[in-house]
Design a protein around this motif. Structure first.
Motif, PDB file in Angstrom:
ATOM      1  N   ARG A  66       9.548  62.464  -3.457  1.00 19.72           N
ATOM      2  CA  ARG A  66       9.400  61.085  -2.974  1.00 19.72           C
ATOM      3  C   ARG A  66       8.017  60.887  -2.365  1.00 19.72           C
ATOM      4  NH1 ARG A  66      12.674  59.910   1.816  1.00 19.72           N
ATOM      5  NH2 ARG A  66      10.696  59.825   2.855  1.00 19.72           N
ATOM      6  N   HIS A  67       7.547  61.864  -1.601  1.00 17.03           N
ATOM      7  CA  HIS A  67       6.183  61.766  -1.060  1.00 17.03           C
ATOM      8  C   HIS A  67       5.159  61.718  -2.199  1.00 17.03           C
ATOM      9  CE1 HIS A  67       7.386  63.680   3.085  1.00 17.03           C
ATOM     10  NE2 HIS A  67       7.807  62.450   2.933  1.00 17.03           N
ATOM     11  N   ASN A  79      -1.795  39.986  13.268  1.00 15.43           N
ATOM     12  CA  ASN A  79      -2.433  39.926  14.580  1.00 15.43           C
ATOM     13  C   ASN A  79      -2.459  41.329  15.203  1.00 15.43           C
ATOM     14  OD1 ASN A  79      -3.773  38.732  16.628  1.00 15.43           O
ATOM     15  ND2 ASN A  79      -1.985  37.751  17.557  1.00 15.43           N
ATOM     16  N   GLY A  80      -2.581  42.348  14.358  1.00 13.48           N
ATOM     17  CA  GLY A  80      -2.667  43.720  14.839  1.00 13.48           C
ATOM     18  C   GLY A  80      -1.338  44.351  15.191  1.00 13.48           C
ATOM     19  N   GLU A  81      -0.264  43.580  15.071  1.00 12.18           N
ATOM     20  CA  GLU A  81       1.031  44.139  15.477  1.00 12.18           C
ATOM     21  C   GLU A  81       1.793  44.699  14.274  1.00 12.18           C
ATOM     22  OE1 GLU A  81       3.226  41.589  18.220  1.00 12.18           O
ATOM     23  OE2 GLU A  81       1.337  40.556  18.599  1.00 12.18           O
ATOM     24  N   THR A  82       3.024  45.094  14.480  1.00 12.74           N
ATOM     25  CA  THR A  82       3.849  45.676  13.431  1.00 12.74           C
ATOM     26  C   THR A  82       5.067  44.789  13.214  1.00 12.74           C
ATOM     27  OG1 THR A  82       3.155  47.896  14.038  1.00 12.74           O
ATOM     28  CG2 THR A  82       5.188  47.703  12.810  1.00 12.74           C
ATOM     29  N   THR A 111       8.783  44.513  12.259  1.00  9.02           N
ATOM     30  CA  THR A 111       9.926  45.416  12.102  1.00  9.02           C
ATOM     31  C   THR A 111      11.228  44.683  11.775  1.00  9.02           C
ATOM     32  OG1 THR A 111      10.174  45.348  14.486  1.00  9.02           O
ATOM     33  CG2 THR A 111       9.066  47.266  13.577  1.00  9.02           C
ATOM     34  N   PHE A 133       6.669  51.367   0.439  1.00 11.11           N
ATOM     35  CA  PHE A 133       6.304  52.012   1.690  1.00 11.11           C
ATOM     36  C   PHE A 133       6.909  51.256   2.877  1.00 11.11           C
ATOM     37  CE2 PHE A 133       2.650  55.156   2.126  1.00 11.11           C
ATOM     38  CZ  PHE A 133       3.261  55.800   3.188  1.00 11.11           C
ATOM     39  N   ASP A 147      10.527  51.945   3.028  1.00 11.14           N
ATOM     40  CA  ASP A 147      10.747  53.337   3.420  1.00 11.14           C
ATOM     41  C   ASP A 147      10.557  53.515   4.921  1.00 11.14           C
ATOM     42  OD1 ASP A 147      10.998  56.221   2.937  1.00 11.14           O
ATOM     43  OD2 ASP A 147       8.884  56.280   3.488  1.00 11.14           O
ATOM     44  N   LEU A 148       9.544  52.849   5.465  1.00 13.99           N
ATOM     45  CA  LEU A 148       9.195  53.019   6.874  1.00 13.99           C
ATOM     46  C   LEU A 148       9.990  52.074   7.765  1.00 13.99           C
ATOM     47  CD1 LEU A 148       7.157  54.944   8.049  1.00 13.99           C
ATOM     48  CD2 LEU A 148       5.459  53.125   8.022  1.00 13.99           C
ATOM     49  N   HIS A 149      10.666  51.119   7.147  1.00 18.74           N
ATOM     50  CA  HIS A 149      11.426  50.123   7.908  1.00 18.74           C
ATOM     51  C   HIS A 149      10.481  49.309   8.796  1.00 18.74           C
ATOM     52  CE1 HIS A 149      15.884  49.586   9.000  1.00 18.74           C
ATOM     53  NE2 HIS A 149      15.243  48.469   9.197  1.00 18.74           N
ATOM     54  N   ILE A 165       3.210  47.861   8.673  1.00 18.66           N
ATOM     55  CA  ILE A 165       2.150  48.217   9.610  1.00 18.66           C
ATOM     56  C   ILE A 165       0.809  47.913   8.953  1.00 18.66           C
ATOM     57  CG2 ILE A 165       1.141  50.110  10.942  1.00 18.66           C
ATOM     58  CD1 ILE A 165       3.855  51.485  10.799  1.00 18.66           C
ATOM     59  N   ALA A 175      -6.382  41.502  19.692  1.00 10.88           N
ATOM     60  CA  ALA A 175      -5.356  41.425  18.646  1.00 10.88           C
ATOM     61  C   ALA A 175      -4.271  42.473  18.882  1.00 10.88           C
ATOM     62  CB  ALA A 175      -5.981  41.640  17.275  1.00 10.88           C
ATOM     63  N   LYS A 182       6.627  59.923  10.362  1.00 13.04           N
ATOM     64  CA  LYS A 182       7.840  59.997   9.554  1.00 13.04           C
ATOM     65  C   LYS A 182       7.743  61.136   8.533  1.00 13.04           C
ATOM     66  CE  LYS A 182      11.060  57.435   6.735  1.00 13.04           C
ATOM     67  NZ  LYS A 182      11.014  57.424   5.282  1.00 13.04           N
ATOM     68  N   GLU A 236      12.723  57.031  12.318  1.00 11.14           N
ATOM     69  CA  GLU A 236      13.045  56.588  10.950  1.00 11.14           C
ATOM     70  C   GLU A 236      13.482  57.777  10.088  1.00 11.14           C
ATOM     71  OE1 GLU A 236      13.722  53.754   9.551  1.00 11.14           O
ATOM     72  OE2 GLU A 236      13.350  53.013  11.566  1.00 11.14           O
TER      73      GLU A 236
END
Lengths: 353, 319
Positions: A58-59, A163-166, A168, A258, A261-263, A266, B44, B204, B233
């Motif tokens: 998978r990787h 805005n630089g955030e993630t 989720t 991706f 996979d990472l939920h 980012i 940001a 992860k 995760e």
């Protein structure tokens, strides 16, 4: 049309001829892979366990999908440095749409269903690939420069969107009908993770494109000698744009996979992954000058890199050695080929004199 | 072609103009206390956004005008903003410095011009140049986190470690403090240590492999929240979330959600809001009657975030 001794598949559309040189290179990559597998399975009894093989594959799959797109570009003598950023951007676009996207000029918020999300994310990748292609094929900007610029532009957009955030909150809401992003794109049909299936599907599809279509023949021809190809009627500009579009498409697919996979989406996702893709292509026996290389070799190259990196973590080698060894393997894999070429040339000279 | 260049030139001019305006939009001395220049890293990022918002709010409350600029860790930009602040004649500068060595010169310049500089979040490698250097106490915070994690582990168990970027000093400070607590308890065994460069995706991937190598591991200590969230995760897809205890550091919103959900044992909040408030208040004290803080280097204690207090934490502010 027999301008390039290394191209696979003749201009008459016949299936790939036996090509001794390409065969030896592929065998060499296979031998490298075999050494890696034997080495790590001796050092760790976990290495050959089924669950570990699935995990490592998978990787590998994420890198292999990028590498397939990269192969097309390199076959034409180009390079695409922007794929890592496109991975990040299309992943962020998917995450943005799953959270709910405000519609411009109205106070409505759109919650597209997951297939629309997939489609839009892929289109973003295709669009950036197309821009790469236009810059390179129409404006004659060197591929290294154009895609280096796009590396920053795409990454910048990804950061602007988040805005630089993630992001989720990818689960969607049942009453809006946009659920199932994670379940679908991180699914495991028959116990095999989706990225592996996508890798297999892309490998088959792109093998057919390369070996059985006019586009594939044009690509090998124009990669080997663009001027000669243009003179014989190959639409080199069209081919050149199309390969970057396909590379962007591959990168966008990885972005969506991706993110699932990472939920999480980012903005710095996929950073430096273009370099791993290039390494896989090169280890697989593709010439950076273009015209020579196969999907099969590229896949083997991706497995060599992926199994090596994961194997080193599995046996607990220090992180600084991990990077050093990975670099050394890339160099050795290519150097062996060049050394062999030099030896061959000497032998020929000797027998001639 | 020519028209294209004209458009480009116009765009560049507008951009320059806007940057110039942003630099001095509110620097007129009409208000009671004058202007305080706030120079940060990158608004940001929610962490620095909290820093800027706090600085502006505190300064406004004390009757100052403010200007805000962001250097993005570029020392050259930082120097430009310091120069601009000097020529605008600001009363004081609140600075989150761009590098410990690189920033000494810029701070010296402002001090020579008679403008007091108060540093927040990061320090510089010289003392006696800035009026104050207020940083969060990483070692103390990591000790708190490790203690909470040891308790959740029941005082024993096999564990793995996710280390931050090896060239970043904070990675070492936090790891050392973790181990100072854990290593003196005989029941703990470190199975493997991997770096994941502060990154969630790498966290992860590394965690997935370590789960293959050590299927029975019971705990994970991570140098920051992003790597811890990556590990979570990996544990989730392996179905081991309830068997493995994860420790994070930073107190970002995703980590807070994980702590509330019981997926992360604890994280550690860097008190950026308290530190920034202290910096502005100390600047105010100095401007009113010349009082200097008791010591130039001040370490502000971090706060442990567990299930009990996590719900009160949002955007790095604990209510």
């Amino acid at each position: 049309m027999n301008l390039n001794p290394f191209k696979r598949g003749g201009s008459t559309g016949t299936p790939a001829k036996f090509d001794r040189r390409a065969f030896i290179i592929e065998i060499r990559a296979l031998i490298a892979l075999a050494i890696i597998v034997i080495f790590f399975s001796l050092l760790s009894d976990k290495f050959l366990q089924y669950s570990n093989l699935v995990l490592m594959t998978r990787h590998v799959a994420m890198n292999a999908i990028l590498a397939i797109g990269m192969l097309l570009v390199i076959l034409n003598g180009g390079i695409d440095l922007s794929v890592g950023s496109i991975v990040g951007l299309s992943g962020v676009v998917a995450g943005y749409l799953m959270q709910g996207a405000p519609v411009p000029f109205t106070d409505q918020v759109a919650y597209p269903n997951i297939w629309a999300v997939l489609l839009i994310s892929l289109i973003v990748g295709i669009l950036f690939g197309w821009l790469n292609g236009l810059l390179i094929a129409r404006l004659n900007i060197a591929p290294f420069i154009a895609t280096l610029g796009m590396l920053y532009v795409a990454r910048g957009f990804a950061k602007l969107i988040t805005n630089g955030e993630t992001f989720t909150k990818l689960d969607g809401q049942p009453n809006l009908g946009n659920t199932g992003f994670i379940d679908t794109f991180a699914a495991k049909p028959l116990g095999i993770p989706l990225p592996i299936w996508v890798m297999i599907a892309f490998a088959i599809a792109f093998s057919i494109i390369l070996n059985r279509t006019a586009f594939g023949r044009w690509l090998y021809a124009s990669g080997g000698n663009p001027r000669a190809a243009a003179l014989t009627g190959v639409p080199v500009v069209k081919v050149n744009v199309r390969i970057y579009v396909l590379s962007g498409f591959c990168a966008a697919a990885v972005g969506v996979l991706f993110t699932a996979d990472l939920h999480a989406a980012i903005p710095n996702m996929g950073e430096f992954s273009e370099l791993n893709a290039i390494a896989a292509v090169v280890i697989g026996g593709t010439a950076l000058s273009g015209g020579r290389g196969t999907i099969r070799g590229t896949l083997i190259g991706a497995f060599v890199i992926g199994f090596l990196v994961d194997g080193l973590v599995l046996i607990g080698v220090s992180v600084f050695w991990q990077e050093t060894i990975k670099g050394a393997v890339i160099i050795v894999a290519v150097a062996v080929e060049e050394i062999q070429r030099i030896l061959e040339r000497r032998q020929k000279l000797k027998s001639a004199s | 072609m020519l028209r294209k260049y004209k458009v480009l030139a116009a765009a560049a001019a507008i951009t320059l103009g806007l940057t110039g305006l942003a630099g001095c939009s509110s620097s007129d001395d009409s208000a009671g206390g004058g202007t305080i220049a706030i120079i940060t890293v990158d608004p940001a990022n929610p962490y620095w956004k909290a820093e800027v918002d706090t600085a502006v709010a505190t300064a406004t409350e004390l009757g100052y005008e403010t200007t805000v600029n962001a250097h993005g860790n570029d020392p050259a930009k930082q120097t430009q903003f310091i120069d601009a602040a000097i020529s605008a004649g600001v009363k004081a500068i609140i600075l989150d410095p761009a590098g410990a060595d690189e920033s000494v010169g810029a701070v010296q310049k402002a001090t020579d011009a008679g403008i007091p500089v108060f540093l927040v979040n990061a320090e510089i490698s010289a003392q006696g140049v800035a009026k104050a250097q207020i940083v969060s106490n990483n070692a103390q915070g990591a000790t708190l986190g490790a203690q909470a994690w040891v308790e959740a582990m029941g005082g024993k168990g096999e564990y793995v470690e996710l280390f931050g970027n090896p060239t970043d000093n904070n990675a070492k400070v936090r790891a050392d403090a973790y181990h100072a607590v854990i290593d003196q308890i005989p029941g703990f065994k470190l199975l493997q240590k991997e770096t994941a460069n502060w990154d969630r995706a790498q966290g992860k991937a590394k965690m997935e492999l370590m789960l293959q190598a050590h299927p029975n591991l019971k705990g994970v200590i991570a140098g920051n929240d992003e790597m811890a969230l990556g590990a979570i995760e990996a544990l989730r897809s392996a179905g081991k979330l309830d068997k493995v205890k994860v420790l994070g550091f930073d107190g970002n919103d995703d980590a807070v959600a994980a702590v509330i959900a019981g997926e992360m044992v604890a994280t550690v909040l860097q008190p950026i809001v308290d530190g920034t408030k202290a910096a502005v208040n100390q600047a105010h004290a100095f401007l009113t009657d010349g009082t200097l803080p008791a010591s130039e280097k001040q370490a502000i204690d971090c706060i442990l975030i567990t299930k009990e207090n996590a719900s009160g934490l949002k955007g790095f502010v604990l209510s």
